[in-house]
Design a protein around this motif. Structure first.
Motif, PDB file in Angstrom:
ATOM      1  N   LEU A  29      29.396  36.487  -2.379  1.00 55.97           N
ATOM      2  CA  LEU A  29      28.158  36.444  -3.143  1.00 55.97           C
ATOM      3  C   LEU A  29      28.067  37.631  -4.103  1.00 55.97           C
ATOM      4  N   GLY A  30      28.434  38.824  -3.618  1.00 59.34           N
ATOM      5  CA  GLY A  30      28.389  40.014  -4.457  1.00 59.34           C
ATOM      6  C   GLY A  30      29.342  39.930  -5.635  1.00 59.34           C
ATOM      7  N   LEU A  31      30.553  39.449  -5.384  1.00 63.22           N
ATOM      8  CA  LEU A  31      31.521  39.308  -6.473  1.00 63.22           C
ATOM      9  C   LEU A  31      31.060  38.269  -7.484  1.00 63.22           C
ATOM     10  N   ARG A  32      30.404  37.225  -7.001  1.00 64.92           N
ATOM     11  CA  ARG A  32      29.899  36.211  -7.929  1.00 64.92           C
ATOM     12  C   ARG A  32      28.773  36.783  -8.785  1.00 64.92           C
ATOM     13  N   ARG A  33      27.869  37.543  -8.172  1.00 63.58           N
ATOM     14  CA  ARG A  33      26.765  38.129  -8.929  1.00 63.58           C
ATOM     15  C   ARG A  33      27.262  39.144  -9.957  1.00 63.58           C
ATOM     16  N   ASP A  34      28.350  39.824  -9.630  1.00 62.04           N
ATOM     17  CA  ASP A  34      28.874  40.867 -10.516  1.00 62.04           C
ATOM     18  C   ASP A  34      30.048  40.383 -11.356  1.00 62.04           C
ATOM     19  N   ARG A  35      30.203  39.060 -11.490  1.00 63.86           N
ATOM     20  CA  ARG A  35      31.369  38.522 -12.181  1.00 63.86           C
ATOM     21  C   ARG A  35      31.408  38.885 -13.658  1.00 63.86           C
ATOM     22  N   VAL A  36      30.292  39.333 -14.209  1.00 63.66           N
ATOM     23  CA  VAL A  36      30.269  39.781 -15.601  1.00 63.66           C
ATOM     24  C   VAL A  36      30.241  41.304 -15.667  1.00 63.66           C
ATOM     25  N   MET A  37      29.347  41.923 -14.899  1.00 64.19           N
ATOM     26  CA  MET A  37      29.159  43.364 -14.992  1.00 64.19           C
ATOM     27  C   MET A  37      30.413  44.143 -14.604  1.00 64.19           C
ATOM     28  N   VAL A  38      31.000  43.826 -13.464  1.00 60.43           N
ATOM     29  CA  VAL A  38      32.157  44.587 -12.996  1.00 60.43           C
ATOM     30  C   VAL A  38      33.360  44.447 -13.930  1.00 60.43           C
ATOM     31  N   SER A 111      30.339  52.575  -9.829  1.00 67.17           N
ATOM     32  CA  SER A 111      30.323  52.392  -8.378  1.00 67.17           C
ATOM     33  C   SER A 111      28.937  52.578  -7.792  1.00 67.17           C
ATOM     34  N   LEU A 112      28.203  53.582  -8.250  1.00 68.30           N
ATOM     35  CA  LEU A 112      26.873  53.794  -7.690  1.00 68.30           C
ATOM     36  C   LEU A 112      25.942  52.646  -8.051  1.00 68.30           C
ATOM     37  N   LEU A 113      26.093  52.099  -9.261  1.00 73.13           N
ATOM     38  CA  LEU A 113      25.268  50.956  -9.657  1.00 73.13           C
ATOM     39  C   LEU A 113      25.567  49.732  -8.797  1.00 73.13           C
ATOM     40  N   VAL A 114      26.848  49.507  -8.509  1.00 70.07           N
ATOM     41  CA  VAL A 114      27.238  48.356  -7.693  1.00 70.07           C
ATOM     42  C   VAL A 114      26.681  48.479  -6.284  1.00 70.07           C
ATOM     43  N   VAL A 115      26.861  49.637  -5.670  1.00 70.02           N
ATOM     44  CA  VAL A 115      26.446  49.802  -4.273  1.00 70.02           C
ATOM     45  C   VAL A 115      24.927  49.743  -4.131  1.00 70.02           C
ATOM     46  N   VAL A 116      24.212  50.432  -4.999  1.00 68.34           N
ATOM     47  CA  VAL A 116      22.749  50.403  -4.908  1.00 68.34           C
ATOM     48  C   VAL A 116      22.227  48.999  -5.174  1.00 68.34           C
ATOM     49  N   ARG A 117      22.856  48.287  -6.085  1.00 68.75           N
ATOM     50  CA  ARG A 117      22.404  46.924  -6.392  1.00 68.75           C
ATOM     51  C   ARG A 117      22.491  46.018  -5.173  1.00 68.75           C
ATOM     52  N   HIS A 118      23.555  46.171  -4.393  1.00 62.87           N
ATOM     53  CA  HIS A 118      23.770  45.258  -3.266  1.00 62.87           C
ATOM     54  C   HIS A 118      23.215  45.791  -1.947  1.00 62.87           C
ATOM     55  N   THR A 119      22.594  46.954  -1.962  1.00 64.57           N
ATOM     56  CA  THR A 119      21.995  47.482  -0.728  1.00 64.57           C
ATOM     57  C   THR A 119      20.493  47.692  -0.924  1.00 64.57           C
ATOM     58  N   LEU A 147      32.838  46.989  -0.259  1.00 66.56           N
ATOM     59  CA  LEU A 147      34.027  46.214  -0.582  1.00 66.56           C
ATOM     60  C   LEU A 147      34.021  45.760  -2.043  1.00 66.56           C
ATOM     61  N   VAL A 148      32.843  45.403  -2.567  1.00 62.33           N
ATOM     62  CA  VAL A 148      32.756  45.068  -4.001  1.00 62.33           C
ATOM     63  C   VAL A 148      33.158  46.280  -4.838  1.00 62.33           C
ATOM     64  N   ALA A 149      32.661  47.466  -4.462  1.00 62.80           N
ATOM     65  CA  ALA A 149      33.043  48.687  -5.175  1.00 62.80           C
ATOM     66  C   ALA A 149      34.534  48.951  -5.046  1.00 62.80           C
ATOM     67  N   LEU A 150      35.099  48.676  -3.871  1.00 63.50           N
ATOM     68  CA  LEU A 150      36.543  48.876  -3.677  1.00 63.50           C
ATOM     69  C   LEU A 150      37.340  47.930  -4.559  1.00 63.50           C
ATOM     70  N   VAL A 151      36.922  46.681  -4.658  1.00 70.49           N
ATOM     71  CA  VAL A 151      37.607  45.723  -5.531  1.00 70.49           C
ATOM     72  C   VAL A 151      37.569  46.213  -6.982  1.00 70.49           C
ATOM     73  N   ALA A 152      36.391  46.675  -7.423  1.00 73.44           N
ATOM     74  CA  ALA A 152      36.244  47.141  -8.803  1.00 73.44           C
ATOM     75  C   ALA A 152      37.129  48.348  -9.078  1.00 73.44           C
ATOM     76  N   ASN A 153      37.136  49.313  -8.179  1.00 69.53           N
ATOM     77  CA  ASN A 153      37.918  50.526  -8.407  1.00 69.53           C
ATOM     78  C   ASN A 153      39.409  50.284  -8.254  1.00 69.53           C
ATOM     79  N   THR A 154      39.788  49.346  -7.387  1.00 77.32           N
ATOM     80  CA  THR A 154      41.206  48.986  -7.283  1.00 77.32           C
ATOM     81  C   THR A 154      41.690  48.333  -8.568  1.00 77.32           C
TER      82      THR A 154
END
Length: 538
Positions: A29-38, A111-119, A147-154
């Protein structure tokens, strides 16, 4: 599960004895929501870094020119505080010097935007409570966010590595891992801070403050030492990325510092998440009635945004002081490199290297101020989607009046932080207070236009609010790398900043300023008209 007596929080029920239940579903769900931003963040950061070899190869064409950069940085503490030291005079080493600090900082912001968005943001809007009513473990949301942040940074690390592999595979891998690792450190910092705050806005602000502190520590350490060995540099994760020394006898053991920071901060975040209820925090918001000026729409807007404005203002003042102190050293960095001179003059005008450098820094402050004004304008969108706007609008407060309070803070605050940035720049340089302050205020016209675009998008098509960020990001990217890439003027003119006179140094041109202000008024009016006519989001 029993209540935790010493905190007053009751553990959430979802997930039973399986704290990670539902992690995979939330990750998808997180990866789908961030499919544009990330992907946009990854392409912007990674693509810029990956293309840097070609860009800087045209600026520093010979070994002698690159060796001159090393010598200049060894003697120029002001510029070292901005870019860091140069550890090798190869093209890869020059790329690492110019891009490590800033790209690592951008990775941290992503990364901080991704994590705060999903928490915290999910909890603040009430969506997390709905999800937790199903079989979702209490630590699943935090795990999926990391994990979404890890995918983005990887993905970011891989893009940088692939793009610069031609300059040396080991160095490219070290640079990619360093940038991505800084992102993961601040992802876990955000995860930890999100447990203490009740609002996503405060979580983002505090994590951004931690990033600012890390940048300041690294800058102070690099100013004091030309080899990255100062203790202040080692206190900053950005300093660790430098001390990986990509393309310069890589220090792979530095990666253990990143791993330790991620594990420790992640463990603290997990521990705190298990000791509070959904939607609650360890630092509760201060209760109190709306009295005096707070009882008005404009007073409420000022109260909500004053912390953010204070932080931006302090940051601009400090950045101005730092950039101003570097102005006299700009000529040393340019030396007899004609390409560097042309690039700097294209960014800041042709009135002399010092004035061109000051003009370029004023322009850079203006482009960063655009991020403030867009953030401040889109606070309206956050208030609306979180349903905090409805109680205000249910009273005798019209939509335009409610929005006007926030817009006054946004547009007035943009002028204020530019004034503070200009003041810092003039004081750091030690003179030219009037011309530098004037140059800073001229940038406000372009900043206001970007803010007005955000108003129009929010008022007419609120679900496409990301377009405002996209335009602001594009303007920043064009100003940051457009001159280095030698893009045609037609492409650069997409940014409103390219239409302004390059001050101080060039002659003042009031026509473009007036046009930008007029366009800002038109877009703002269109946005407010759209807000009056459309339905409130629920």
């Amino acid at each position: 599960m029993t209540a935790v007596a010493d905190t007053g929080f009751t553990p959430a029920r979802g997930g039973g004895s399986r704290p990670l239940a539902g992690t995979g579903t939330l990750l998808r769900l997180g990866l789908r929501r961030d499919r544009v931003m990330v992907p946009l963040w990854v392409l912007a950061i990674g693509g810029t870094t990956a293309s840097a070899g070609n860009t800087l190869g045209k600026v520093y064409e010979t070994p002698a020119q690159r060796a001159g950069v090393v010598d200049s940085m060894a003697a120029n503490s002001s510029l070292r505080s901005l870019y860091g030291p140069v550890f090798d005079d190869s093209l890869g080493g020059i790329v690492a010097w110019r891009y490590t600090v800033f790209m690592a900082a951008f990775a941290a912001v992503m990364s901080l935007l991704v994590v705060v968005r999903h928490t915290r943001e999910e909890e603040e809007t009430g969506r997390q409570e709905m999800l937790s009513a199903a079989m979702v473990g209490r630590r699943a949301p935090l795990t999926s966010a990391l994990l979404v942040a890890l995918v983005a940074n990887t993905a970011l690390a891989l893009l940088v590595t692939a793009g610069l592999a031609g300059e040396g595979a080991a160095g490219a891998l070290a640079l990619g891992l360093g940038i991505g690792a800084v992102g993961m450190v601040f992802a876990t910092t955000a995860a930890m801070i999100a447990q203490f705050t009740e609002t996503a806005r405060l979580a983002k602000g505090l994590t951004a403050a931690a990033l600012g502190l890390a940048f300041a520590l690294r800058a102070a350490g690099d100013a004091a030492s030309d080899d990255g060995s100062h203790v202040l540099t080692w206190l900053s994760p950005i300093g660790w990325a430098e001390n990986l020394r990509p393309f310069a006898a890589e220090r792979w053991w530095v990666l253990l510092l990143f791993a330790a920071a991620v594990v420790i901060q992640g463990a603290v975040a997990y521990g705190l998440a298990g000791r509070r209820d959904i939607g609650m925090s360890f630092l509760a918001a201060r209760p109190g009635p709306a009295e005096g000026r707070l009882a008005t729409a404009s007073g409420l807007a000022r109260r909500l945004q004053r912390g953010s404005l204070a932080g931006w203002g302090a940051g601009f003042l400090l950045a101005g002081l730092m950039f101003g102190g570097m102005a006299d050293g700009a000529a040393d960095l340019v030396g007899d490199n004609e390409r560097t001179r042309q690039m700097l003059e294209r960014m800041g005008g042709q009135s002399g290297i010092t004035d061109a450098f000051l003009a370029a820094m004023v322009g850079m402050l203006g482009m960063v101020a655009a991020l403030y004004v867009v953030q401040s304008v889109l606070r309206l969108h956050g208030e609306e989607t979180s349903q905090r706007a409805e109680p205000v609008l249910a009273a005798a407060v019209g939509r335009v009046r409610w929005a006007a309070g926030h817009l006054l803070v946004a547009f007035g605050g943009a002028a204020l932080i530019m004034l503070l940035g200009g003041l810092g720049l003039a004081l750091g340089h030690g003179g030219n207070v009037g011309p530098v302050l004037g140059a800073s205020l001229v940038q406000v016209a372009a900043v206001w236009l970007l803010g007005a675009v955000a108003v129009a998008v929010y008022g007419i098509v609120p679900r496409a609010a990301g377009l405002a960020w996209a335009y602001a990001g594009l303007s920043l990217a064009l100003g940051w790398v457009g001159a280095a890439l030698n893009l045609p003027d037609a492409a650069l003119k997409v940014s409103p900043f390219e239409h302004l006179p390059k001050l101080p140094g060039d002659d003042m041109a009031w026509g473009p300023v007036a046009v930008l202000v007029a366009l800002a008024a038109v877009f703002t009016a269109a946005g407010l008209a759209g807000l009056r006519r459309r339905d409130i989001l629920t």
